[in-house]
Design an enzyme around this catalytic site. Structure first.
Site, PDB file in Angstrom:
ATOM      1  N   ARG A 293     -59.150 105.159  74.798  1.00 41.33           N
ATOM      2  CA  ARG A 293     -59.421 106.162  73.750  1.00 41.33           C
ATOM      3  C   ARG A 293     -60.576 105.702  72.854  1.00 41.33           C
ATOM      4  NH1 ARG A 293     -59.345 111.380  72.196  1.00 41.33           N
ATOM      5  NH2 ARG A 293     -58.994 111.592  69.955  1.00 41.33           N
ATOM      6  N   GLU A 388     -22.496 101.394  71.997  1.00 40.26           N
ATOM      7  CA  GLU A 388     -22.132 100.008  72.333  1.00 40.26           C
ATOM      8  C   GLU A 388     -22.086  99.131  71.091  1.00 40.26           C
ATOM      9  OE1 GLU A 388     -21.313  98.814  75.205  1.00 40.26           O
ATOM     10  OE2 GLU A 388     -22.153 100.135  76.735  1.00 40.26           O
TER      11      GLU A 388
HETATM   12  P1  TGC Z   1     -10.875  92.245  66.349  1.00 44.76           P
HETATM   13  O1  TGC Z   1      -9.574  91.954  65.651  1.00 44.76           O
HETATM   14  O2  TGC Z   1     -12.103  91.557  65.918  1.00 44.76           O
HETATM   15  O3  TGC Z   1     -10.702  91.956  67.924  1.00 44.76           O
HETATM   16  C1  TGC Z   1      -9.586  92.404  68.666  1.00 44.76           C
HETATM   17  C2  TGC Z   1      -9.437  91.493  69.872  1.00 44.76           C
HETATM   18  O4  TGC Z   1     -10.595  91.637  70.714  1.00 44.76           O
HETATM   19  C3  TGC Z   1     -11.269  90.353  70.843  1.00 44.76           C
HETATM   20  N1  TGC Z   1     -12.710  90.666  70.859  1.00 44.76           N
HETATM   21  C4  TGC Z   1     -13.462  90.632  71.973  1.00 44.76           C
HETATM   22  N2  TGC Z   1     -13.176  90.282  73.229  1.00 44.76           N
HETATM   23  C5  TGC Z   1     -14.156  90.362  74.145  1.00 44.76           C
HETATM   24  N3  TGC Z   1     -15.408  90.790  73.854  1.00 44.76           N
HETATM   25  C6  TGC Z   1     -15.732  91.161  72.597  1.00 44.76           C
HETATM   26  N4  TGC Z   1     -16.968  91.607  72.323  1.00 44.76           N
HETATM   27  C7  TGC Z   1     -14.739  91.086  71.586  1.00 44.76           C
HETATM   28  N5  TGC Z   1     -14.714  91.369  70.262  1.00 44.76           N
HETATM   29  C8  TGC Z   1     -13.469  91.103  69.823  1.00 44.76           C
HETATM   30  C9  TGC Z   1     -10.831  89.569  69.642  1.00 44.76           C
HETATM   31  O5  TGC Z   1     -10.950  88.186  69.898  1.00 44.76           O
HETATM   32  C10 TGC Z   1      -9.386  90.020  69.511  1.00 44.76           C
HETATM   33  O6  TGC Z   1      -8.644  89.366  70.530  1.00 44.76           O
HETATM   34  P2  TGC Z   1      -7.089  88.990  70.303  1.00 44.76           P
HETATM   35  O7  TGC Z   1      -6.719  88.206  71.528  1.00 44.76           O
HETATM   36  O8  TGC Z   1      -7.049  88.185  69.019  1.00 44.76           O
HETATM   37  O9  TGC Z   1      -6.355  90.281  70.173  1.00 44.76           O
HETATM   38  O10 TGC Z   1     -11.045  93.829  66.341  1.00 44.76           O
HETATM   39  P3  TGC Z   1     -11.433  94.809  65.143  1.00 44.76           P
HETATM   40  O11 TGC Z   1     -10.492  95.965  65.199  1.00 44.76           O
HETATM   41  O12 TGC Z   1     -11.544  94.062  63.849  1.00 44.76           O
HETATM   42  O13 TGC Z   1     -12.865  95.365  65.580  1.00 44.76           O
HETATM   43  C11 TGC Z   1     -13.956  94.500  65.629  1.00 44.76           C
HETATM   44  C12 TGC Z   1     -15.259  95.275  65.972  1.00 44.76           C
HETATM   45  C13 TGC Z   1     -15.666  96.181  64.847  1.00 44.76           C
HETATM   46  C14 TGC Z   1     -16.324  94.231  66.170  1.00 44.76           C
HETATM   47  C15 TGC Z   1     -15.141  96.052  67.283  1.00 44.76           C
HETATM   48  O14 TGC Z   1     -14.114  96.915  67.282  1.00 44.76           O
HETATM   49  C16 TGC Z   1     -16.418  96.718  67.704  1.00 44.76           C
HETATM   50  O15 TGC Z   1     -17.159  96.107  68.469  1.00 44.76           O
HETATM   51  N6  TGC Z   1     -16.713  98.012  67.311  1.00 44.76           N
HETATM   52  C17 TGC Z   1     -17.811  98.766  67.885  1.00 44.76           C
HETATM   53  C18 TGC Z   1     -17.248  99.793  68.854  1.00 44.76           C
HETATM   54  C19 TGC Z   1     -18.116  99.978  70.043  1.00 44.76           C
HETATM   55  O16 TGC Z   1     -18.975  99.174  70.386  1.00 44.76           O
HETATM   56  N7  TGC Z   1     -17.888 101.035  70.767  1.00 44.76           N
HETATM   57  C20 TGC Z   1     -18.601 101.292  71.991  1.00 44.76           C
HETATM   58  C21 TGC Z   1     -17.960 102.420  72.773  1.00 44.76           C
HETATM   59  S1  TGC Z   1     -18.493 102.473  74.445  1.00 44.76           S
HETATM   60  C22 TGC Z   1     -20.081 102.961  74.404  1.00 44.76           C
HETATM   61  O17 TGC Z   1     -20.697 103.109  73.412  1.00 44.76           O
HETATM   62  C23 TGC Z   1     -20.672 103.182  75.720  1.00 44.76           C
HETATM   63  S2  TGC Z   1     -22.264 103.777  75.732  1.00 44.76           S
HETATM   64  C24 TGC Z   1     -22.610 103.423  77.328  1.00 44.76           C
HETATM   65  C25 TGC Z   1     -23.890 103.875  77.859  1.00 44.76           C
HETATM   66  O18 TGC Z   1     -24.108 105.110  77.990  1.00 44.76           O
HETATM   67  O19 TGC Z   1     -24.694 103.003  78.237  1.00 44.76           O
HETATM   68  P1  FAD Z   2     -19.224 105.639  62.909  1.00 40.32           P
HETATM   69  O1  FAD Z   2     -18.326 104.549  63.363  1.00 40.32           O
HETATM   70  O2  FAD Z   2     -18.626 106.774  62.166  1.00 40.32           O
HETATM   71  O3  FAD Z   2     -20.374 104.981  62.037  1.00 40.32           O
HETATM   72  C1  FAD Z   2     -21.215 105.742  61.152  1.00 40.32           C
HETATM   73  C2  FAD Z   2     -22.027 104.745  60.337  1.00 40.32           C
HETATM   74  O4  FAD Z   2     -21.147 103.938  59.550  1.00 40.32           O
HETATM   75  C3  FAD Z   2     -22.834 103.771  61.218  1.00 40.32           C
HETATM   76  O5  FAD Z   2     -24.089 103.541  60.627  1.00 40.32           O
HETATM   77  C4  FAD Z   2     -22.003 102.503  61.173  1.00 40.32           C
HETATM   78  O6  FAD Z   2     -22.798 101.325  61.374  1.00 40.32           O
HETATM   79  C5  FAD Z   2     -21.411 102.565  59.771  1.00 40.32           C
HETATM   80  N1  FAD Z   2     -20.182 101.783  59.661  1.00 40.32           N
HETATM   81  C6  FAD Z   2     -18.977 102.009  60.261  1.00 40.32           C
HETATM   82  N2  FAD Z   2     -18.102 101.050  59.940  1.00 40.32           N
HETATM   83  C7  FAD Z   2     -18.744 100.180  59.136  1.00 40.32           C
HETATM   84  C8  FAD Z   2     -18.381  98.962  58.470  1.00 40.32           C
HETATM   85  N3  FAD Z   2     -17.176  98.406  58.601  1.00 40.32           N
HETATM   86  N4  FAD Z   2     -19.314  98.349  57.711  1.00 40.32           N
HETATM   87  C9  FAD Z   2     -20.570  98.874  57.574  1.00 40.32           C
HETATM   88  N5  FAD Z   2     -20.982 100.016  58.177  1.00 40.32           N
HETATM   89  C10 FAD Z   2     -20.074 100.654  58.942  1.00 40.32           C
HETATM   90  N6  FAD Z   2     -18.359 105.818  73.554  1.00 40.32           N
HETATM   91  C11 FAD Z   2     -17.535 105.593  74.612  1.00 40.32           C
HETATM   92  O7  FAD Z   2     -16.371 105.215  74.438  1.00 40.32           O
HETATM   93  N7  FAD Z   2     -17.965 105.780  75.888  1.00 40.32           N
HETATM   94  C12 FAD Z   2     -19.218 106.203  76.173  1.00 40.32           C
HETATM   95  O8  FAD Z   2     -19.583 106.350  77.347  1.00 40.32           O
HETATM   96  C13 FAD Z   2     -20.102 106.483  75.088  1.00 40.32           C
HETATM   97  N8  FAD Z   2     -21.337 106.999  75.312  1.00 40.32           N
HETATM   98  C14 FAD Z   2     -22.103 107.431  74.254  1.00 40.32           C
HETATM   99  C15 FAD Z   2     -23.278 108.156  74.496  1.00 40.32           C
HETATM  100  C16 FAD Z   2     -24.013 108.653  73.424  1.00 40.32           C
HETATM  101  C17 FAD Z   2     -25.225 109.494  73.685  1.00 40.32           C
HETATM  102  C18 FAD Z   2     -23.625 108.371  72.092  1.00 40.32           C
HETATM  103  C19 FAD Z   2     -24.430 108.856  70.926  1.00 40.32           C
HETATM  104  C20 FAD Z   2     -22.474 107.641  71.860  1.00 40.32           C
HETATM  105  C21 FAD Z   2     -21.696 107.176  72.924  1.00 40.32           C
HETATM  106  N9  FAD Z   2     -20.471 106.533  72.705  1.00 40.32           N
HETATM  107  C22 FAD Z   2     -19.624 106.265  73.761  1.00 40.32           C
HETATM  108  C23 FAD Z   2     -19.959 106.380  71.339  1.00 40.32           C
HETATM  109  C24 FAD Z   2     -20.620 105.243  70.561  1.00 40.32           C
HETATM  110  O9  FAD Z   2     -20.157 104.003  70.993  1.00 40.32           O
HETATM  111  C25 FAD Z   2     -20.325 105.485  69.084  1.00 40.32           C
HETATM  112  O10 FAD Z   2     -21.154 106.559  68.671  1.00 40.32           O
HETATM  113  C26 FAD Z   2     -20.573 104.260  68.222  1.00 40.32           C
HETATM  114  O11 FAD Z   2     -19.663 103.230  68.541  1.00 40.32           O
HETATM  115  C27 FAD Z   2     -20.492 104.575  66.718  1.00 40.32           C
HETATM  116  O12 FAD Z   2     -19.387 105.338  66.415  1.00 40.32           O
HETATM  117  P2  FAD Z   2     -19.545 106.685  65.533  1.00 40.32           P
HETATM  118  O13 FAD Z   2     -20.612 107.504  66.179  1.00 40.32           O
HETATM  119  O14 FAD Z   2     -18.187 107.285  65.398  1.00 40.32           O
HETATM  120  O15 FAD Z   2     -20.086 106.210  64.140  1.00 40.32           O
END
Ligand code: TGC
Ligand code: FAD
Length: 409
Positions: A293, A388
């Protein structure tokens, strides 16, 4: 596999832009020297598949918000489903670095294409392998690896995203079955999935994994519309109204939140690599544009402000590559901690999003069009920053790891 809203893939392909994909990898610190022949072969094979199958159609599918479901078979053929799971179940049998590199190359094409593979491999096949019975492994894994079955992962609920431990989806014992009730939200691939790995609380309040099959009475998976991000990925709900799930479909070898969270560790690891692919594509496009560009009689790459952007981009990409590579060596030794994975997912996705924004600026007005991949990557990365585990949740995981103090609750 269920058909989604793709009406005629051939028409879609014709309608797409036919620009040549001129992407070249970027390896400023000779990180290729740290890779073995298997890694390089996997990288090159996936890169060429993306150039051939993804690049010619992705802008069109993204534009129309349609998932190119015909690519599931090709993803299976290149070994993108469960690359590091054992070969005896039809999986790749490769190491964690190979898995990471495959995710990098797929996300170089589009985050939604990487999502198709992440969900299938890390969130569906991995829990069946890790927590399933031998019978479940033999029944599902080969079909998932070959793309005959498509899977999805149901953890998030309408009222429980970052806090999945609060879930209300539940199973109740009813003889040789469980009765499943509840709803999951934001589920990648759910409308086209043959099976769903669903996390639900049992009567003791313990989280269990169950395999729900398409066609079970009371089970539906409506599509979510209106996304401005990850438009080539299909997302839906999972709705369970008194669904009778045989006890043989419960994953026997895990109870509690650590079940789904372990799967997330596997997928987050892949995203830490994948985001580098999106960043490299944006950088690559911006670098070329800056050389081609002309403004004020010079290539815009000759202006110091453009060079600052490009120099910072390649610095951040190189740091992210080193972080991912080191995480890969730890993962190969079984030593990568969830907190280390969180750090890499958070850093690398944020890095990629910042690079996409800077690359968009370098492209000027053209940067907002689908002539270039940057705006699509930028919009996709907004989702990748959130799913995630959000950017802030990963920060709090690092904070808890270094202080020993929990800021979540
Ligand atoms: P917390 O009490 O900390 O933990 C409960 C139990 O889990 C163990 N743990 C893990 N184990 C393996 N891998 C990890 N990353 C782990 N993190 C914790 C922990 O040691 C404990 O074990 P035990 O034996 O003592 O029972 O749990 P909490 O309720 O305080 O939550 C902690 C927190 C906030 C970090 C967790 O819940 C979290 O990571 N929240 C985020 C939720 C999330 O990532 N959701 C994703 C949904 S799936 C998705 O988004 C797919 S998109 C896919 C795509 O399209 O590519
Ligand atoms: P919330 O949890 O309501 O969070 C809203 C805001 O509050 C965020 O900024 C967050 O960081 C903040 N917040 C929440 N708690 C706290 C705290 N304790 N301290 C400070 N800040 C905080 N899930 C599945 O299970 N399977 C799937 O295949 C999957 N695919 C997805 C695909 C897409 C396109 C999208 C958008 C999401 C998908 N998800 C899936 C869900 C995804 O993992 C969630 O959107 C994500 O974990 C956040 O949850 P939430 O959207 O309910 O936001």
């Amino acid at each position: 596999m269920m058909e989604n809203n793709v009406k005629d893939p051939k028409v879609a392909t014709k309608a797409s832009n036919n620009k040549e994909d001129r992407f070249q990898g970027h390896d400023y610190y000779n990180i290729d020297e740290l890779l073995n022949d298997d890694h390089l072969l996997a990288r090159d094979a996936v890169r060429s598949w993306v150039k051939q199958e993804v690049s010619p159609i992705i802008e069109d599918y993204s534009n129309r918000a349609v998932c190119p479901t015909h690519l599931f078979k090709g993803l299976a053929d290149i070994g993108a489903f469960g690359p590091s799971l054992p070969a005896e179940y039809g999986c790749g049998g490769m190491d964690e670095i190979a898995y990471g590199i495959i995710m990098q190359e797929l996300e170089r094409g589009d985050s939604g294409i990487r999502s198709m593979a992440s969900v299938q491999g890390s969130l569906v096949m991995y829990p069946i392998y890790k927590f399933g019975s031998e019978e479940q492994r033999r029944k599902y894994l080969p079909k998932l690896a070959s793309g005959e079955f498509i899977g999805c992962f149901g953890l998030t609920e309408p009222d429980h995203g970052s806090d999945p431990g609060g879930m209300i989806t539940n199973i109740k014992d009813d003889g040789d079955s469980y009765i499943l009730n509840g709803a999951k939200m934001w589920i990648t691939n759910s409308p086209v999935a043959d099976i769903a790995v669903v996390w639900a609380k049992d009567e003791e309040g313990k989280i269990r994994g169950v395999i729900v099959e398409k066609g079970m009475e009371g089970f539906s998976a409506p599509e979510i519309h209106g996304k401005w991000s990850l438009r080539a990925s299909i997302t839906g709900e999972l709705v369970f109204e008194d669904v009778r799930v045989p006890k043989a479909n419960v994953l026997p070898n895990v109870k509690g939140l650590k079940g789904p969270l372990s799967c997330l560790s596997k997928a987050r690891y892949g995203i830490a690599w994948g985001a580098i692919g999106a960043a490299m594509d944006c950088y690559d496009s911006a670098l070329r544009y800056s050389q081609e560009r002309i403004q004020f009689g010079k290539p815009i790459g000759q202006f110091q402000l453009t060079q600052k952007k490009l120099a910072e981009m390649i610095t951040e990409i190189t740091k992210a590559q080193l972080l991912a590579w080191r995480l890969g060596t730890l993962a190969n030794d079984g030593k990568a901690t969830p907190a280390q994975i969180s750090m890499a997912k958070r850093n690398n996705v944020h890095m990629a999003l910042e690079i996409a924004r800077e690359a968009r600026q370098i492209h000027g007005g053209m940067g907002i069009t689908n002539e270039y991949p940057v705006m699509r990557h930028m919009m996709n990365l907004e989702t990748v920053l959130t799913y995630e585990g959000t950017h802030d949740i990963h920060l709090l995981i690092t904070g808890m790891d270094v202080t020993g103090l929990n800021a979540f609750k």
